[in-house]
Write a protein that holds these residues in place. Structure first.
Motif, PDB file in Angstrom:
ATOM      1  N   LEU A   1       0.710  -1.232  -0.002  1.00 30.61           N
ATOM      2  CA  LEU A   1       0.059  -0.052   0.023  1.00 30.61           C
ATOM      3  C   LEU A   1       0.927   1.099  -0.017  1.00 30.61           C
ATOM      4  O   LEU A   1       1.893   1.196   0.861  1.00 30.61           O
TER       5      LEU A   1
ATOM      6  N   VAL B   1      -2.361   5.481   1.258  1.00 33.13           N
ATOM      7  CA  VAL B   1      -3.625   5.315   0.912  1.00 33.13           C
ATOM      8  C   VAL B   1      -4.431   6.248   1.953  1.00 33.13           C
ATOM      9  O   VAL B   1      -4.510   6.050   3.101  1.00 33.13           O
TER      10      VAL B   1
ATOM     11  N   THR C   1      -5.676  -3.937   2.926  1.00 36.61           N
ATOM     12  CA  THR C   1      -6.458  -2.764   3.391  1.00 36.61           C
ATOM     13  C   THR C   1      -7.422  -3.394   4.373  1.00 36.61           C
ATOM     14  O   THR C   1      -7.451  -2.944   5.585  1.00 36.61           O
TER      15      THR C   1
ATOM     16  N   ILE D   1      -8.702   0.393  -6.235  1.00 33.61           N
ATOM     17  CA  ILE D   1      -7.289   0.479  -5.966  1.00 33.61           C
ATOM     18  C   ILE D   1      -6.520  -0.224  -6.749  1.00 33.61           C
ATOM     19  O   ILE D   1      -6.965  -1.477  -7.279  1.00 33.61           O
TER      20      ILE D   1
ATOM     21  N   GLN E   1      -2.305   1.845  -4.803  1.00 35.64           N
ATOM     22  CA  GLN E   1      -2.623   3.146  -4.700  1.00 35.64           C
ATOM     23  C   GLN E   1      -4.237   3.239  -4.901  1.00 35.64           C
ATOM     24  O   GLN E   1      -4.735   2.786  -5.984  1.00 35.64           O
ATOM     25  N   ILE E   2      -4.761   4.455  -4.499  1.00 29.83           N
ATOM     26  CA  ILE E   2      -6.184   4.631  -4.650  1.00 29.83           C
ATOM     27  C   ILE E   2      -6.287   5.344  -6.107  1.00 29.83           C
ATOM     28  O   ILE E   2      -5.676   6.584  -6.235  1.00 29.83           O
TER      29      ILE E   2
END
Lengths: 264, 328
Positions: B41, B44, B67, B231, B235-236
């Motif tokens: 991640l 985020v 997540t 996602i 990354q978003i």
């Protein structure tokens, strides 16, 4: 506390369902008992001071009867959970992780011990005299035996948590149980009763936690030590129990920070 | 609306040992281990409002489960901060997890060899649910999920779909405020899938449970929610309404027309003929300005039609497009 006792009951119930496993276990244990008696008789040859053949035979039968609690296992569900990742559910419950596993383990160990010991005790008590399990030396000795046995099972649980810790690091249950059981087996009198080891070694091992699991209760039963020594030894094992649990909890705490859940 | 989940700048790195190839590689790695850092991640941040259902989507290995695991207190992130319902999940784990329910589609939290009812009773003890409340909730869950016949069976005897229903019930016995579902419909047949979806909607409506759901089945998202977080590579990429995405990427439609006589080689501006045979033709357009009615009117004035049908781009195709566009 209630929820931990619930876990204990759950694993007790889970284990007690497997009757065929218990029967085959008891049969195997009976066979090994006979083997060990012949083997140790050959070893003892000229005899060992303070450890007669009759005592040895009783020691062996007790060892087979309580086999399920002599060796240390990683709790069955915990190892599969670590390997396949189901362990994550243990984290999402409002419970202490160490206690969760500890109580589950004691539950299943107690159940498999209770399933097995009666047939072995019964059969071993009606064997020919040279192979027979004798009665405890005295009533106080028998009561102390029971107390020491319970503490022994609790110490087994505490050591098992070290195996869980090792499994966390190595991700392999076979390896971690292997390491722990070689130590417990050799130093705790499972492979060879401690009275048969050299005196110098015994002097050290008598103060180690490994012998508290089964060697101590068995030797109280066969009258290998007087009541006063037995009481002192029981106090020592209690101290070990507390120490092991505290160390185990600290270790687990530190390893959890680094936890990685396998897969998906 | 209050924000119940706030993720800010969460990073999670995993250090994994590199395995070298071949026999000598294996021998070498016995003595010297090389490690590789994987950034699961990367910074985020998002927030979720109370009572929402949010679809958390992305391709395999995007960081969805990581997540979820951070949100449920299982993993500690490398850096960043997260507040859920006033708690930092990995810091006050025991207190925090009382208010959440988690279902991992591929895992099981119930006990393998005892009847489901016993597992539920243990969960009652674990979450310290008062008996009356427990009976009420269980009765409700049993009714809605149709569990009556399953409660006395051990988990090991249940089928995948039955198991999933029991897992859902198990995760909801303590009426959590937030429910995390990690691929809840994986491997389920159509009927069970629909039942599970209805149930999720029902719980959201009646208890106002905030639900975060990851899935690869876009029809799940379509049926359950309008809010998605996309996602990819840690990354978003997108956080917003699903309808908007559909509108932006899902404009293409195909129209299949069956003519009464032989296909007459129609040429229409903005429409392209994808394929045709003796008396049917397939038209395609990317332009949302063109509407189907005009097209049909126009064509039926000139020719005699037997039948026609209109197909929109499927949600999965939209997602595939999205993935290519974001290069994930």
């Amino acid at each position: 506390m209630g929820s931990y006792f619930g876990l204990f009951k759950m694993h007790f119930k889970g284990e007690i369902q497997y009757r065929a496993k218990a029967i085959s276990g008891a049969l195997t244990q009976f066979f090994w008992g006979v083997m060990y008696i012949y083997l140790y008789s050959a070893f003892m040859g000229r005899g060992i001071e303070g450890f007669s053949t009759a005592q040895m035979v009783t020691y062996v039968w007790l060892g087979q009867a309580f086999f399920a609690m002599r060796f240390v296992n990683v709790p069955k569900n915990v190892c599969t959970q670590i390997e396949n990742g189901d362990i994550c559910y243990n984290f999402v419950r409002p419970l202490n992780l160490y206690n969760q596993w500890y109580f589950s383990y004691i539950g299943s160990t107690l159940a498999s011990t209770l399933l097995r010991f009666i047939p072995i005790i019964v059969v071993a008590s009606i064997l020919p005299a040279s192979m027979r399990l004798s009665l405890p030396v005295s009533l106080p000795a028998f009561l102390l035996f029971l107390i020491a046995l319970i503490i022994g099972m609790l110490i087994n649980g505490a050591i098992s948590m070290f195996a869980v810790y090792l499994t966390f690091i190595t991700l392999s249950t076979r390896g971690s149980t292997g390491i722990v059981n070689v130590v417990v087996g050799l130093l705790g009198g499972v492979y060879l009763p401690l009275p048969m080891l050299p005196q110098a070694l015994q002097n050290v091992l008598n103060y180690m936690p490994f012998r508290c699991i089964s060697d101590l209760p068995f030797r109280i039963y066969i009258g290998n030590m007087d009541i006063k020594t037995a009481l002192v030894q029981i106090l020592i094992s209690l101290a070990w129990l507390i120490a092991l649990i505290i160390i185990g909890k600290l270790l687990l705490k530190s390893s959890l920070k680094k936890t990685v859940i396998q897969g998906g | 609306m209050t924000k119940i989940i706030e993720f800010s700048g969460i990073c999670k790195d995993f250090k994994i040992p590199l395995k070298s190839k071949g026999f000598w590689g294996g021998v070498k790695s016995l003595f010297k281990r090389q490690h590789k850092i994987i950034h699961a991640l990367k910074d985020v941040s998002f927030s979720i409002e109370e009572g929402d259902i949010v679809g958390y989507i992305g391709p395999n290995g995007a960081g969805k489960s990581t997540t979820i695991k951070i949100m449920s207190g299982i993993l500690t992130p490398t850096s960043g901060d997260c507040k859920i319902d006033g708690f930092t999940p990995w810091k006050n784990r025991k207190k925090y997890v009382k208010n959440i329910g988690v279902v991992f589609g591929q895992r099981s939290q119930l006990w393998w060899d005892v009847p489901i009812k016993d597992s539920f009773l243990l969960l009652k003890d674990i979450y310290k649910i008062p008996t009356e409340e427990f009976n009420e909730t269980l009765a409700l869950l049993t009714k809605v999920l149709n569990l009556t016949d399953l409660l006395d069976c051990p988990l090991r005897q249940l089928s995948l779909g039955q198991k999933m229903k029991c897992e859902l019930a198990g995760a909801l016995l303590h009426k959590p405020k937030i429910l995390f579902l990690d691929e809840p419909t994986i491997g389920l047949d159509a009927v069970t899938k629909l039942a599970v979806r209805d149930f999720i909607k029902y719980i959201n409506r009646t208890w106002h449970t905030t639900i975060i759901l990851t899935t690869h089945d876009m029809s799940d998202v379509d049926a359950l929610t309008n809010k998605i977080i996309l996602i990819g590579k840690g990354q978003i990429l997108y956080n917003g309404s699903f309808a908007e995405i559909k509108h932006k990427y899902g404009t293409a439609k195909t129209i299949t027309v069956e003519f009464a006589k032989e296909y007459p080689q129609v040429e229409l501006e903005g429409y392209e003929v994808v394929s045709h045979n003796k008396n049917t033709a397939v038209f395609k357009t990317d332009n949302k300005e063109f509407n189907t009615r005009d097209f049909i009117n126009h064509i039926s004035e000139k020719y005699e039609l037997v039948d026609f049908s209109v197909d929109m781009v499927s949600v999965d195709e939209i997602l595939a497009k999205l993935y290519t566009e974001y290069d994930i």
